[in-house]
Design a protein around this motif. Sequence first.
Motif, PDB file in Angstrom:
ATOM      1  N   VAL A 263       0.881  -1.249   0.006  1.00 49.27           N
ATOM      2  CA  VAL A 263       0.072  -0.163   0.217  1.00 49.27           C
ATOM      3  C   VAL A 263       0.918   1.193  -0.043  1.00 49.27           C
ATOM      4  O   VAL A 263       1.898   1.275   0.784  1.00 49.27           O
ATOM      5  CB  VAL A 263      -0.883  -0.144   1.373  1.00 49.27           C
ATOM      6  CG1 VAL A 263      -1.683   1.357   1.344  1.00 49.27           C
ATOM      7  CG2 VAL A 263      -1.856  -1.209   1.196  1.00 49.27           C
ATOM      8  N   GLY A 264       0.670   2.211  -0.732  1.00 47.27           N
ATOM      9  CA  GLY A 264       1.390   3.448  -1.009  1.00 47.27           C
ATOM     10  C   GLY A 264       2.415   3.334  -1.925  1.00 47.27           C
ATOM     11  O   GLY A 264       3.160   4.537  -2.465  1.00 47.27           O
ATOM     12  N   THR A 265       2.477   2.404  -2.764  1.00 49.03           N
ATOM     13  CA  THR A 265       3.400   2.384  -3.793  1.00 49.03           C
ATOM     14  C   THR A 265       2.974   3.116  -5.164  1.00 49.03           C
ATOM     15  O   THR A 265       1.836   3.230  -5.298  1.00 49.03           O
ATOM     16  CB  THR A 265       3.475   0.852  -4.507  1.00 49.03           C
ATOM     17  OG1 THR A 265       3.790   0.013  -3.328  1.00 49.03           O
ATOM     18  CG2 THR A 265       4.782   0.788  -5.663  1.00 49.03           C
ATOM     19  N   PRO A 266       3.895   4.157  -5.602  1.00 49.49           N
ATOM     20  CA  PRO A 266       3.659   5.024  -6.559  1.00 49.49           C
ATOM     21  C   PRO A 266       3.260   4.314  -7.924  1.00 49.49           C
ATOM     22  O   PRO A 266       3.860   3.330  -8.411  1.00 49.49           O
ATOM     23  CB  PRO A 266       4.954   5.974  -6.791  1.00 49.49           C
ATOM     24  CG  PRO A 266       5.658   5.755  -5.558  1.00 49.49           C
ATOM     25  CD  PRO A 266       5.324   4.298  -5.021  1.00 49.49           C
ATOM     26  N   VAL A 267       2.172   4.800  -8.429  1.00 48.64           N
ATOM     27  CA  VAL A 267       1.601   4.054  -9.904  1.00 48.64           C
ATOM     28  C   VAL A 267       1.976   5.275 -10.722  1.00 48.64           C
ATOM     29  O   VAL A 267       1.552   6.438 -10.886  1.00 48.64           O
ATOM     30  CB  VAL A 267       0.213   3.778  -9.613  1.00 48.64           C
ATOM     31  CG1 VAL A 267      -0.330   3.425 -10.941  1.00 48.64           C
ATOM     32  CG2 VAL A 267      -0.099   2.968  -8.431  1.00 48.64           C
ATOM     33  N   LEU A 268       2.578   4.802 -11.880  1.00 48.50           N
ATOM     34  CA  LEU A 268       2.867   5.779 -12.946  1.00 48.50           C
ATOM     35  C   LEU A 268       2.222   5.624 -14.291  1.00 48.50           C
ATOM     36  O   LEU A 268       1.690   4.351 -14.569  1.00 48.50           O
ATOM     37  CB  LEU A 268       4.477   5.602 -13.251  1.00 48.50           C
ATOM     38  CG  LEU A 268       5.310   5.296 -11.905  1.00 48.50           C
ATOM     39  CD1 LEU A 268       6.693   5.029 -12.664  1.00 48.50           C
ATOM     40  CD2 LEU A 268       5.284   6.857 -11.395  1.00 48.50           C
ATOM     41  N   ALA A 269       1.901   6.625 -14.737  1.00 46.48           N
ATOM     42  CA  ALA A 269       1.010   6.593 -16.155  1.00 46.48           C
ATOM     43  C   ALA A 269       1.881   5.831 -17.249  1.00 46.48           C
ATOM     44  O   ALA A 269       2.972   5.973 -17.280  1.00 46.48           O
ATOM     45  CB  ALA A 269       0.841   8.121 -16.696  1.00 46.48           C
ATOM     46  N   SER A 270       1.481   4.917 -17.828  1.00 47.05           N
ATOM     47  CA  SER A 270       2.080   4.014 -18.904  1.00 47.05           C
ATOM     48  C   SER A 270       2.377   4.852 -20.286  1.00 47.05           C
ATOM     49  O   SER A 270       3.533   4.505 -20.740  1.00 47.05           O
ATOM     50  CB  SER A 270       1.194   2.776 -19.349  1.00 47.05           C
ATOM     51  OG  SER A 270       1.098   1.984 -18.327  1.00 47.05           O
ATOM     52  N   GLY A 271       1.913   6.137 -20.239  1.00 45.70           N
ATOM     53  CA  GLY A 271       2.171   6.859 -21.523  1.00 45.70           C
ATOM     54  C   GLY A 271       1.424   8.305 -21.467  1.00 45.70           C
ATOM     55  O   GLY A 271       0.867   8.669 -20.529  1.00 45.70           O
ATOM     56  N   ASP A 272       1.858   9.116 -22.606  1.00 47.84           N
ATOM     57  CA  ASP A 272       0.990  10.350 -22.567  1.00 47.84           C
ATOM     58  C   ASP A 272      -0.415  10.296 -22.687  1.00 47.84           C
ATOM     59  O   ASP A 272      -0.820   9.330 -23.534  1.00 47.84           O
ATOM     60  CB  ASP A 272       1.630  11.183 -23.574  1.00 47.84           C
ATOM     61  CG  ASP A 272       3.109  11.597 -23.344  1.00 47.84           C
ATOM     62  OD1 ASP A 272       3.528  11.347 -22.199  1.00 47.84           O
ATOM     63  OD2 ASP A 272       3.934  12.251 -24.370  1.00 47.84           O
ATOM     64  N   GLY A 273      -1.158  11.138 -22.090  1.00 49.48           N
ATOM     65  CA  GLY A 273      -2.802  10.596 -22.259  1.00 49.48           C
ATOM     66  C   GLY A 273      -3.499  11.889 -21.602  1.00 49.48           C
ATOM     67  O   GLY A 273      -2.889  12.704 -20.863  1.00 49.48           O
TER      68      GLY A 273
END
Length: 450
Positions: free
Chosen positions: A330-340
């Motif tokens: 819990v709390g792990t940063p989630v990153l956008a897979s690409g521009d959008g």
Amino acid sequence: MKAKVKVATEALSRLPRQHRIALLTTSCLMAAVILWQPAGVHVDHSSVSGRKDILLPLDDIEVLSEQNSEPLGAVIDPQDPEFQVEKDELEQQLDEVVETAHSHNVASGDNLGSIFNQYALPIADMYKMIGVNKAIERLGVGQSLTWTLNDDGQVSEFAIKRNAKETDRYTLVGKQYRFQTIEEKGEIKPVFLTGRISGSFYNSALAAGLSPNQIQTLVQAMQWRFDLGRESQKGDRFAVTVDREFIDGTAVNRGDIRSLYYLSGNREVFVMRHSDGQFYDVEGHSLNRALRRFPLAKRYRISSSFNPNRKHPVTGRISPHNGTDFATPVGTPVLASGDGVVVKAQKHPLAGNFVVIKHGREYMTRYLHLHRILVKVGDKVTMGQRIALSGNTGRSTGPHLHYELIKKNRPVNAMKVPLPQAAPVPSAERKQFLQQARQERDKLKEVVPG
């Protein structure tokens, strides 16, 4: 008492070493059995001085008999209205008149089964086609596969372009497939189609002689450079080169899009297809925006893989898993897979906190069971940007991130499916491509409406 202990110790010391180890192990096991007590069972310790009865509540204990042992979320219905993204006019027009065509270029290590699994295609359809002609299993690196799906999710047509002249095609007729090899015997010639935007791009392109499938090809090719649905304006002009096959002077097909020149005010856009099937601009730069395969800063263990044919561990029923689960704290940063653009950022009873990002017109990504959402609807995000913190919200058996990749409105295996890359034309082919691209652009500029 001390004398008894001394006698026992001396007797134990005289035993062989392996006997002493076995005796000690047995004693430890017996002690563990005596000390162990099932949750919720009341044991009377009143006779033991200083002990206090403890009752463990059973109401809050989650029954896991029908769940996987790995952290896993509930199966989400992809047709749930809360997950649906509103379509604009161009998307609605294309949906109404054409079955979405999908494609895949065969890479090293690919086989028919792995490709069907990557794109969640019905395995039963694959076996039916194999039964009609086993040649479908013989795939060569670089060969192009295309297919369309009907409203029931069945493969309505599956084609393998073996070479420039031959294509194997499997067509669904009733409940069975019909096989045929199509051989191009005519001459391929370029045809110029031109038009001016008077209403929507879609209707103007139809009026110019383009087919719905050709329009869809252009929309997808241009999605990152110029949005033909949202950015087109009345008075814009365009010219398209289409490679058509002619036999005895008569066109026998609608042909493939080779290039497009589009003029909007003072802005001009040119794209051309290369031999790899991808579109590039006049300088040989890719029109794609890359997508990363993992939405996390580092690799976490995959606790549940993409599996459209997964069976429930207890009931045995087919319970598709349309994403990839990562066992993240819990709390792990989630990153956008690409521009959008963020199109959903809300809470769901099963998915918990979730985010949906639209990447151009072809791809979407979903991130479920989040602890905290860091973006809002309408935000433009870039690849690698923090959009959320992973969690354990909704119906979930443990902390994890459920990640989905949606291509043309269907879930695909984000860990294996080929992802768009932003690489330019290979250096060995670049000089020839640049020369051809400039010549092609000049021809289209000459024929575009004044």
